[in-house]
Design an enzyme around this catalytic site. Sequence first.
Site, PDB file in Angstrom:
ATOM      1  N   ASP A  46       0.843  -1.199   0.000  1.00 49.90           N
ATOM      2  CA  ASP A  46       0.000   0.000   0.000  1.00 49.90           C
ATOM      3  C   ASP A  46       0.884   1.257   0.000  1.00 49.90           C
ATOM      4  O   ASP A  46       0.373   2.383  -0.036  1.00 49.90           O
ATOM      5  CB  ASP A  46      -1.035  -0.004   1.129  1.00 49.90           C
ATOM      6  CG  ASP A  46      -0.425  -0.001   2.514  1.00 49.90           C
ATOM      7  OD1 ASP A  46       0.813  -0.147   2.632  1.00 49.90           O
ATOM      8  OD2 ASP A  46      -1.184   0.139   3.497  1.00 49.90           O
ATOM      9  N   SER A  47       2.203   1.058  -0.036  1.00 48.62           N
ATOM     10  CA  SER A  47       3.137   2.146  -0.344  1.00 48.62           C
ATOM     11  C   SER A  47       2.815   2.717  -1.721  1.00 48.62           C
ATOM     12  O   SER A  47       3.334   3.778  -2.092  1.00 48.62           O
ATOM     13  CB  SER A  47       4.583   1.645  -0.294  1.00 48.62           C
ATOM     14  OG  SER A  47       4.726   0.466  -1.067  1.00 48.62           O
ATOM     15  N   LYS A 115      -1.147  -9.268   3.218  1.00 53.44           N
ATOM     16  CA  LYS A 115      -0.375  -8.774   4.360  1.00 53.44           C
ATOM     17  C   LYS A 115      -1.205  -7.720   5.072  1.00 53.44           C
ATOM     18  O   LYS A 115      -1.818  -6.883   4.421  1.00 53.44           O
ATOM     19  CB  LYS A 115       0.954  -8.180   3.888  1.00 53.44           C
ATOM     20  CG  LYS A 115       1.749  -7.479   4.992  1.00 53.44           C
ATOM     21  CD  LYS A 115       3.171  -7.196   4.593  1.00 53.44           C
ATOM     22  CE  LYS A 115       3.369  -5.922   3.808  1.00 53.44           C
ATOM     23  NZ  LYS A 115       2.924  -4.692   4.480  1.00 53.44           N
ATOM     24  N   GLU A 117      -1.226  -5.054   8.738  1.00 54.93           N
ATOM     25  CA  GLU A 117      -0.484  -4.497   9.865  1.00 54.93           C
ATOM     26  C   GLU A 117      -1.169  -4.958  11.146  1.00 54.93           C
ATOM     27  O   GLU A 117      -2.372  -4.747  11.319  1.00 54.93           O
ATOM     28  CB  GLU A 117      -0.451  -2.968   9.749  1.00 54.93           C
ATOM     29  CG  GLU A 117       0.299  -2.529   8.492  1.00 54.93           C
ATOM     30  CD  GLU A 117       0.357  -1.020   8.307  1.00 54.93           C
ATOM     31  OE1 GLU A 117      -0.028  -0.266   9.231  1.00 54.93           O
ATOM     32  OE2 GLU A 117       0.797  -0.597   7.228  1.00 54.93           O
ATOM     33  N   GLU A 184       9.117  -4.150  10.464  1.00 55.46           N
ATOM     34  CA  GLU A 184       9.535  -2.843   9.924  1.00 55.46           C
ATOM     35  C   GLU A 184      10.142  -1.940  11.000  1.00 55.46           C
ATOM     36  O   GLU A 184       9.547  -1.723  12.063  1.00 55.46           O
ATOM     37  CB  GLU A 184       8.336  -2.130   9.258  1.00 55.46           C
ATOM     38  CG  GLU A 184       8.734  -0.751   8.735  1.00 55.46           C
ATOM     39  CD  GLU A 184       7.825  -0.169   7.672  1.00 55.46           C
ATOM     40  OE1 GLU A 184       6.877  -0.849   7.232  1.00 55.46           O
ATOM     41  OE2 GLU A 184       8.074   0.989   7.277  1.00 55.46           O
TER      42      GLU A 184
HETATM   43  O1  KIV Z   1       3.551  -1.042   1.658  1.00 58.76           O
HETATM   44  C1  KIV Z   1       4.683  -1.528   1.545  1.00 58.76           C
HETATM   45  O2  KIV Z   1       5.373  -1.354   0.528  1.00 58.76           O
HETATM   46  C2  KIV Z   1       5.193  -2.324   2.646  1.00 58.76           C
HETATM   47  C3  KIV Z   1       6.629  -2.739   2.629  1.00 58.76           C
HETATM   48  C4  KIV Z   1       7.514  -1.577   2.746  1.00 58.76           C
HETATM   49  C5  KIV Z   1       6.921  -3.791   3.620  1.00 58.76           C
HETATM   50  O3  KIV Z   1       4.469  -2.605   3.550  1.00 58.76           O
END
Ligand code: KIV
Length: 267
Positions: A46-47, A115, A117, A184
Site C-alpha cells: 500500500d506504499s 499482508k 499491519e 519494519e
Molecule cells: O507497503 C509496503 O510497501 C510495505 C513494505 C515496505 C513492507 O508494507
Amino acid sequence: MMKKLRTTDFRGMKERGEKIAMITAYDAAIAAIVDAAGVDVVLVGDSLGNVVQGLEDTLSVTLDEMIYHTRIVSRGVERAHLCSDMPFLSYQKSPEDAVESAGRLLKEGRAESVKLEVNDEYVDTVYRIQKAGIPVIAHIGLCPQSVHVMGGYKVQGTLPGDREVLLDLSRSCEQAGAFMVVVESVVSAVAQEITGDLDIPTVGIGSGADCDGQVLVVNDMIGLTQQSLPKFVKKYADVARTISDSTKKYVEEVKREIFPSSEYFYE
Ligand code: KIV
C-alpha cells in the site's frame, strides 16, 4: 520453466539459512523484470499511496485500487510468490469484513496471500483470514497505517517493554497461522531475537541483517523516488537520472528536428 514459489517453501528457506528477497511492484512491467531477476516475493504494497499516487501516507489507498494494481502485477509474475497489502479500513472494522476484503484480493486481484499491519487487536483477524484459506503475512513494528497514533514514522523497540511486546506479538501471529512476518524499523537486536524465536521466517525492512529476508520499495531501490529516503534504503541505481537525461535529450532532438530521422518513420 522455473519452479513457482509457494507459501510452504519459505519455512524450508529459513531452515536452510537461505535469505528471502522481497520487493514491491505496482504494475506488470516492473513485476516481470523483478520476477525474472530472481526476487522470491513480489509485494503489492500500500506504499502505492506514497510512491505511485504521490500521497503523504498510505491512508487513502482503497481496496479497489489495491485489487487493480494486484491484478496487473499478477500478469508479470511467474516464479515469485505474489502478496498484496490490505489497505487501511479494509480489515479493521470486523474479522468478517477482513475475510471479505482478503478474499477479493485473491479472487479479483489474483494475489496468493495478503499482508496486514498487526497489533494485539488483529491477531484474531489473522487467524480468521487464514482459516478461510487465505495465507497471511503479519506486518509488525512500524505500522504506517497507524502513523497518526505513533506520532510519525519512528524506530520501534527502543522503549522499556517494547522488546517483550514485539516478541509476544510475533509469537501470537505465528500461532494464529501467519506464514511470514514483516518486521519494519525494529532495532536490530530485537528483530534478531524475534527471528530466532519463530519457526516462520521474518522479512525485515530497516530491522537489521539477521532477519530471514529483506524487503524494499522498488521505486526507492532503483532510485526513482525523488523525496529523501530513510537510512535503511540502499539505492542500487539512479533511474530518475536516466529518465531525466533521456527525456531532456528527446525534447532537444524534437525541437532541433533531429528526431525522427529516416530510420524512425515509414516511407
Ligand atoms: O507497503 C509496503 O510497501 C510495505 C513494505 C515496505 C513492507 O508494507
